[in-house]
Design a protein around this motif. Sequence first.
Motif, PDB file in Angstrom:
ATOM      1  N   ARG A 189       0.836  -1.204   0.000  1.00 57.11           N
ATOM      2  CA  ARG A 189       0.000   0.000   0.000  1.00 57.11           C
ATOM      3  C   ARG A 189       0.871   1.254   0.000  1.00 57.11           C
ATOM      4  O   ARG A 189       0.513   2.268  -0.619  1.00 57.11           O
ATOM      5  N   ALA A 190       1.997   1.211   0.667  1.00 56.45           N
ATOM      6  CA  ALA A 190       2.879   2.375   0.726  1.00 56.45           C
ATOM      7  C   ALA A 190       3.520   2.676  -0.623  1.00 56.45           C
ATOM      8  O   ALA A 190       3.678   3.840  -1.009  1.00 56.45           O
ATOM      9  N   MET A 191       3.885   1.626  -1.368  1.00 57.98           N
ATOM     10  CA  MET A 191       4.637   1.818  -2.603  1.00 57.98           C
ATOM     11  C   MET A 191       3.772   1.919  -3.854  1.00 57.98           C
ATOM     12  O   MET A 191       4.187   2.522  -4.849  1.00 57.98           O
ATOM     13  N   ARG A 192       2.592   1.337  -3.844  1.00 54.22           N
ATOM     14  CA  ARG A 192       1.814   1.253  -5.083  1.00 54.22           C
ATOM     15  C   ARG A 192       1.502   2.606  -5.720  1.00 54.22           C
ATOM     16  O   ARG A 192       1.576   2.724  -6.955  1.00 54.22           O
ATOM     17  N   PRO A 193       1.185   3.673  -4.983  1.00 51.99           N
ATOM     18  CA  PRO A 193       0.929   4.950  -5.659  1.00 51.99           C
ATOM     19  C   PRO A 193       2.099   5.452  -6.501  1.00 51.99           C
ATOM     20  O   PRO A 193       1.893   6.156  -7.497  1.00 51.99           O
ATOM     21  N   HIS A 194       3.323   5.059  -6.126  1.00 53.99           N
ATOM     22  CA  HIS A 194       4.497   5.535  -6.860  1.00 53.99           C
ATOM     23  C   HIS A 194       4.788   4.680  -8.087  1.00 53.99           C
ATOM     24  O   HIS A 194       5.480   5.127  -9.010  1.00 53.99           O
ATOM     25  N   THR A 195       4.280   3.460  -8.126  1.00 51.66           N
ATOM     26  CA  THR A 195       4.474   2.626  -9.312  1.00 51.66           C
ATOM     27  C   THR A 195       3.325   2.765 -10.306  1.00 51.66           C
ATOM     28  O   THR A 195       3.461   2.352 -11.455  1.00 51.66           O
ATOM     29  N   VAL A 196       2.204   3.350  -9.873  1.00 49.56           N
ATOM     30  CA  VAL A 196       1.110   3.631 -10.796  1.00 49.56           C
ATOM     31  C   VAL A 196       1.154   5.092 -11.255  1.00 49.56           C
ATOM     32  O   VAL A 196       0.366   5.504 -12.097  1.00 49.56           O
ATOM     33  N   PHE A 197       2.060   5.895 -10.659  1.00 47.89           N
ATOM     34  CA  PHE A 197       2.361   7.272 -11.080  1.00 47.89           C
ATOM     35  C   PHE A 197       1.252   8.277 -10.768  1.00 47.89           C
ATOM     36  O   PHE A 197       1.274   9.397 -11.265  1.00 47.89           O
ATOM     37  N   VAL A 198       0.295   7.919  -9.913  1.00 48.93           N
ATOM     38  CA  VAL A 198      -0.872   8.781  -9.747  1.00 48.93           C
ATOM     39  C   VAL A 198      -0.535  10.077  -9.020  1.00 48.93           C
ATOM     40  O   VAL A 198      -1.119  11.125  -9.324  1.00 48.93           O
ATOM     41  N   ARG A 199       0.410  10.047  -8.095  1.00 48.08           N
ATOM     42  CA  ARG A 199       0.742  11.290  -7.406  1.00 48.08           C
ATOM     43  C   ARG A 199       1.457  12.268  -8.335  1.00 48.08           C
ATOM     44  O   ARG A 199       1.347  13.496  -8.165  1.00 48.08           O
ATOM     45  N   THR A 200       2.172  11.773  -9.307  1.00 46.23           N
ATOM     46  CA  THR A 200       2.768  12.648 -10.312  1.00 46.23           C
ATOM     47  C   THR A 200       1.690  13.275 -11.191  1.00 46.23           C
ATOM     48  O   THR A 200       1.774  14.451 -11.554  1.00 46.23           O
ATOM     49  N   VAL A 201       0.668  12.501 -11.526  1.00 45.35           N
ATOM     50  CA  VAL A 201      -0.464  13.038 -12.275  1.00 45.35           C
ATOM     51  C   VAL A 201      -1.150  14.149 -11.478  1.00 45.35           C
ATOM     52  O   VAL A 201      -1.523  15.194 -12.022  1.00 45.35           O
ATOM     53  N   MET A 202      -1.321  13.956 -10.158  1.00 43.78           N
ATOM     54  CA  MET A 202      -1.920  14.997  -9.317  1.00 43.78           C
ATOM     55  C   MET A 202      -1.105  16.290  -9.379  1.00 43.78           C
ATOM     56  O   MET A 202      -1.664  17.386  -9.525  1.00 43.78           O
ATOM     57  N   ALA A 203       0.204  16.168  -9.240  1.00 46.91           N
ATOM     58  CA  ALA A 203       1.063  17.353  -9.244  1.00 46.91           C
ATOM     59  C   ALA A 203       1.032  18.054 -10.596  1.00 46.91           C
ATOM     60  O   ALA A 203       1.025  19.294 -10.673  1.00 46.91           O
ATOM     61  N   ALA A 204       1.008  17.284 -11.673  1.00 42.38           N
ATOM     62  CA  ALA A 204       0.955  17.873 -13.010  1.00 42.38           C
ATOM     63  C   ALA A 204      -0.372  18.589 -13.236  1.00 42.38           C
ATOM     64  O   ALA A 204      -0.420  19.686 -13.808  1.00 42.38           O
ATOM     65  N   ALA A 205      -1.467  17.990 -12.774  1.00 40.96           N
ATOM     66  CA  ALA A 205      -2.782  18.606 -12.940  1.00 40.96           C
ATOM     67  C   ALA A 205      -2.850  19.929 -12.191  1.00 40.96           C
ATOM     68  O   ALA A 205      -3.371  20.928 -12.712  1.00 40.96           O
ATOM     69  N   GLU A 206      -2.329  19.958 -10.976  1.00 43.67           N
ATOM     70  CA  GLU A 206      -2.336  21.197 -10.196  1.00 43.67           C
ATOM     71  C   GLU A 206      -1.563  22.293 -10.927  1.00 43.67           C
ATOM     72  O   GLU A 206      -1.965  23.462 -10.933  1.00 43.67           O
ATOM     73  N   THR A 207      -0.484  21.916 -11.578  1.00 42.46           N
ATOM     74  CA  THR A 207       0.332  22.892 -12.307  1.00 42.46           C
ATOM     75  C   THR A 207      -0.413  23.474 -13.501  1.00 42.46           C
ATOM     76  O   THR A 207      -0.511  24.695 -13.660  1.00 42.46           O
ATOM     77  N   VAL A 208      -0.960  22.625 -14.345  1.00 41.77           N
ATOM     78  CA  VAL A 208      -1.553  23.136 -15.585  1.00 41.77           C
ATOM     79  C   VAL A 208      -2.934  23.749 -15.361  1.00 41.77           C
ATOM     80  O   VAL A 208      -3.383  24.567 -16.178  1.00 41.77           O
ATOM     81  N   LEU A 209      -3.603  23.399 -14.270  1.00 38.80           N
ATOM     82  CA  LEU A 209      -4.914  23.990 -13.984  1.00 38.80           C
ATOM     83  C   LEU A 209      -4.795  25.337 -13.271  1.00 38.80           C
ATOM     84  O   LEU A 209      -5.794  26.029 -13.080  1.00 38.80           O
ATOM     85  N   GLY A 210      -3.593  25.693 -12.852  1.00 42.52           N
ATOM     86  CA  GLY A 210      -3.358  27.051 -12.385  1.00 42.52           C
ATOM     87  C   GLY A 210      -3.805  27.358 -10.970  1.00 42.52           C
ATOM     88  O   GLY A 210      -4.126  28.504 -10.656  1.00 42.52           O
ATOM     89  N   TYR A 211      -3.829  26.378 -10.091  1.00 41.00           N
ATOM     90  CA  TYR A 211      -4.101  26.652  -8.682  1.00 41.00           C
ATOM     91  C   TYR A 211      -2.976  26.037  -7.859  1.00 41.00           C
ATOM     92  O   TYR A 211      -2.231  25.186  -8.339  1.00 41.00           O
ATOM     93  N   GLU A 212      -2.845  26.477  -6.613  1.00 37.38           N
ATOM     94  CA  GLU A 212      -1.784  25.936  -5.757  1.00 37.38           C
ATOM     95  C   GLU A 212      -2.238  25.983  -4.310  1.00 37.38           C
ATOM     96  O   GLU A 212      -2.651  27.033  -3.810  1.00 37.38           O
ATOM     97  N   LEU A 213      -2.178  24.846  -3.634  1.00 35.61           N
ATOM     98  CA  LEU A 213      -2.546  24.778  -2.234  1.00 35.61           C
ATOM     99  C   LEU A 213      -1.416  25.323  -1.354  1.00 35.61           C
ATOM    100  O   LEU A 213      -0.233  25.209  -1.697  1.00 35.61           O
ATOM    101  N   THR A 214      -1.783  25.880  -0.226  1.00 38.99           N
ATOM    102  CA  THR A 214      -0.775  26.254   0.759  1.00 38.99           C
ATOM    103  C   THR A 214      -0.295  25.001   1.495  1.00 38.99           C
ATOM    104  O   THR A 214      -0.936  23.942   1.435  1.00 38.99           O
TER     105      THR A 214
END
Length: 327
Positions: A189-214
């Motif tokens: 469970r700890a490693m699977r998000p990094h092998t499916v790349f989903v957290r990278t997709v989240m970061a990319a979406a935040e970048t191109v959609l033009g918002y940023e969380l504090t």
Amino acid sequence: MSDSPPGAPPSLPAVLPMPDLRDSFPGPFAVSPHTDAVERQADEWLTTYPLVGSAGARRALCNITSRGIALVLPTADVDSLVLCADLFLWLTAFDDTCGETAGAGDLPGLVRRNSEFVELLAGHDDRQSAVEPSVFGASLRDLLVRFEARATPTQYLRITAHLRDNLFGILWEAHHLHAPGHITIHDYRAMRPHTVFVRTVMAAAETVLGYELTGQQRSSTAVRELESAVANLAGWINDLASYAKETADEGPSPLSLPTVLMRQYGCDIEEAFRRAARLCEEEAVILRGRITELTTGSVAELADHARALESIAASYVWHVEHSRYAT
């Protein structure tokens, strides 16, 4: 007596239990009108950077990536869609070509490949070097230049950090592929998000959609649970969808949620799928609750983030029916 080779996965039942996510993600899902344009430009990018050898595999990868990104970013402009599609093409092509089975057969080679990328991700891009970058190195450099032009400094650091996590995840998976017996459900469970790349997709979406969380918003319980649920659901859905394809040649059992559950609980594949399906359904309920909470709140950035992650989760729900996972 079974004719399967030692270590091979068990024969599959005709129908395996799959999660019912219709209550949490009933669809239809919003989709960008630019899908075909993204697919064409993805194909052009893979012409410039031939990361995939087979023409058939290239077409399938461009198709699923363009349609998946159209679900991830249904309101984004074409340039944003293309940038995120190219990033996912790179990750998937590298994992398919150099990770998993290939990496397991040559771990030192996989480490050497990763070292080139770590230099680029750290900003050590020596363009005067006499050593020509690999095609994966050259294409990653192209992606990093394009993302740096779009991202805030913090967003860019998040993307490069998640890419490093992905490289480590691919190495971790290759290292354990032939001897997965000691991997616990907690480890997986700890490693699977990094092998499916989903957290990278989240970061990319935040970048191109033009918002940023504090930092405070990102560390809140609601956002952490939201992101964790999306990450878990993405990896587990992919595991269930790809299991039949990955076991079709009767090779070693894949390192995936069903096989981890079979070992942990001493159950058969059907019961493992049933347990995995329940886990997916539970995560989807958590996810839907946090989406509702954040989108009905008064903080615009949190609502934007919840809607973005809702679309990301929907894209993984959709992915399971694509021909890429057919046997």
